[in-house]
Design a protein around this motif. Structure first.
Motif, short mmCIF file in Angstrom:
data_model
loop_
_atom_site.label_atom_id
_atom_site.label_comp_id
_atom_site.label_asym_id
_atom_site.label_seq_id
_atom_site.Cartn_x
_atom_site.Cartn_y
_atom_site.Cartn_z
N ASP A 44 0.83 -1.21 0.00
CA ASP A 44 0.00 0.00 0.00
C ASP A 44 0.86 1.27 0.00
N LEU A 45 1.93 1.27 0.79
CA LEU A 45 2.81 2.43 0.84
C LEU A 45 3.47 2.68 -0.51
N ALA A 46 3.91 1.62 -1.15
CA ALA A 46 4.57 1.76 -2.45
C ALA A 46 3.62 2.26 -3.53
N ARG A 47 2.32 2.05 -3.36
CA ARG A 47 1.33 2.46 -4.34
C ARG A 47 0.78 3.87 -4.11
N LEU A 48 1.21 4.52 -3.05
CA LEU A 48 0.71 5.87 -2.78
C LEU A 48 1.11 6.82 -3.89
N PRO A 49 0.25 7.78 -4.20
CA PRO A 49 0.63 8.78 -5.20
C PRO A 49 1.81 9.60 -4.69
N LEU A 50 2.66 10.01 -5.60
CA LEU A 50 3.82 10.85 -5.31
C LEU A 50 4.85 10.18 -4.40
N VAL A 51 4.79 8.86 -4.28
CA VAL A 51 5.84 8.09 -3.62
C VAL A 51 6.61 7.38 -4.72
N PRO A 90 3.60 16.32 4.57
CA PRO A 90 3.55 15.45 5.75
C PRO A 90 2.14 15.16 6.25
N THR A 91 1.27 16.18 6.31
CA THR A 91 -0.08 15.94 6.81
C THR A 91 -0.90 15.09 5.84
N VAL A 92 -0.65 15.24 4.56
CA VAL A 92 -1.34 14.41 3.56
C VAL A 92 -0.87 12.96 3.71
N LEU A 93 0.43 12.77 3.85
CA LEU A 93 0.97 11.43 4.06
C LEU A 93 0.37 10.80 5.31
N LEU A 94 0.26 11.56 6.38
CA LEU A 94 -0.34 11.04 7.62
C LEU A 94 -1.77 10.57 7.37
N GLY A 95 -2.53 11.33 6.60
CA GLY A 95 -3.89 10.92 6.25
C GLY A 95 -3.91 9.59 5.51
N TYR A 96 -2.98 9.41 4.57
CA TYR A 96 -2.88 8.13 3.86
C TYR A 96 -2.51 7.00 4.82
N LEU A 97 -1.60 7.27 5.75
CA LEU A 97 -1.21 6.23 6.72
C LEU A 97 -2.41 5.79 7.55
N HIS A 98 -3.23 6.74 7.99
CA HIS A 98 -4.43 6.39 8.76
C HIS A 98 -5.41 5.59 7.91
N ALA A 99 -5.54 5.93 6.64
CA ALA A 99 -6.45 5.19 5.74
C ALA A 99 -5.95 3.76 5.54
N ASP A 114 -3.83 -3.18 21.61
CA ASP A 114 -3.33 -4.09 20.59
C ASP A 114 -3.92 -3.67 19.25
N ARG A 115 -3.21 -3.97 18.16
CA ARG A 115 -3.70 -3.51 16.86
C ARG A 115 -3.23 -4.40 15.72
N THR A 116 -4.06 -4.41 14.70
CA THR A 116 -3.71 -5.15 13.49
C THR A 116 -2.59 -4.45 12.75
N LEU A 117 -2.60 -3.11 12.77
CA LEU A 117 -1.57 -2.35 12.07
C LEU A 117 -1.42 -0.98 12.71
N ASP A 118 -0.17 -0.60 12.88
CA ASP A 118 0.16 0.73 13.38
C ASP A 118 1.19 1.32 12.43
N LEU A 119 0.89 2.48 11.87
CA LEU A 119 1.81 3.20 10.99
C LEU A 119 2.06 4.57 11.61
N ASP A 120 3.29 4.81 12.01
CA ASP A 120 3.66 6.10 12.60
C ASP A 120 4.61 6.84 11.69
N LEU A 121 4.32 8.11 11.45
CA LEU A 121 5.23 8.97 10.72
C LEU A 121 6.27 9.46 11.73
N ILE A 122 7.48 8.94 11.61
CA ILE A 122 8.55 9.21 12.57
C ILE A 122 9.27 10.51 12.24
N ALA A 123 9.60 10.67 10.97
CA ALA A 123 10.31 11.87 10.52
C ALA A 123 9.96 12.12 9.07
N TYR A 124 10.11 13.37 8.68
CA TYR A 124 9.86 13.78 7.29
C TYR A 124 10.95 14.77 6.92
#
Length: 177
Positions: A44-51, A90-99, A114-124
């Motif tokens: 999913d990350l590799a398929r994001l626009p502008l990545v 960065p804020t747009v990327l964060l929105g994609y991470l939450h989606a 506990d969670r199935t998936l956690d995506l944290d934006l550590i640095a930009y």
């Protein structure tokens, strides 16, 4: 473990454009098929626009963290770090991470759950932010060996903005108390 997750998504070393940044994304899962979830999230990350490029660390297992500290009784996490070359804000990327988290069953009912998936934006890149939606770098990144170790796998010269070299931070974390 699949070869793809163990080796990470390989990328070329093409030069970055001036309008691109390297975003550091931490991935974690402690519910369900953790390996399959991380693999799907990387896709999913590799398929994001502008990545344009994604580099990932080999996954490691870690003990769950709670507000009280490490909890060896909770399901263990499978963690990794991905470096994304992106032109997303960065804020747009964060929105994609939450989606992406939501698509993989992440529920945000309870903090530290506990969670199935956690995506944290550590640095930009070198961006620092204290906004209400996004704090950069991640406020607890320097305390998390399960983030810093994988980050060093994919970038031995990594620097956590405003804090210092990731190798030095990790070394201090691993020093006996």
């Amino acid at each position: 473990m699949s070869r793809r997750l163990a080796e990470g998504l390989q990328t070329d070393d093409a030069p970055r454009r001036r309008d691109e940044a390297i975003a550091v994304v931490a991935l974690g899962s402690n519910l369900g098929d953790r390996k399959a979830t991380l693999e799907a999230a990387l896709t999913d990350l590799a398929r994001l626009p502008l990545v344009t490029h994604v580099r990932t660390a080999s996954p490691i297992e870690s003990v769950a963290l709670t507000p009280e500290g490490r909890d060896a009784e909770a399901p263990a996490y499978l963690n990794s770090v991905a470096l994304l070359t992106t032109r997303l804000a960065p804020t747009v990327l964060l929105g994609y991470l939450h989606a992406i988290e939501a698509r993989h069953g992440r529920e945000r009912a309870e903090r530290w759950a506990d969670r199935t998936l956690d995506l944290d934006l550590i640095a930009y890149g070198e961006v620092t932010s204290e906004g209400p939606v996004l704090i950069l770098p991640h406020p607890r990144a320097a305390e998390r060996d399960f983030v810093l170790g994988p980050w060093l796998q994919v970038d031995p010269d990594a620097v956590l903005p405003g804090v210092g070299r990731v190798a030095d931070i990790l070394s201090r974390l691993r020093e006996p108390s």
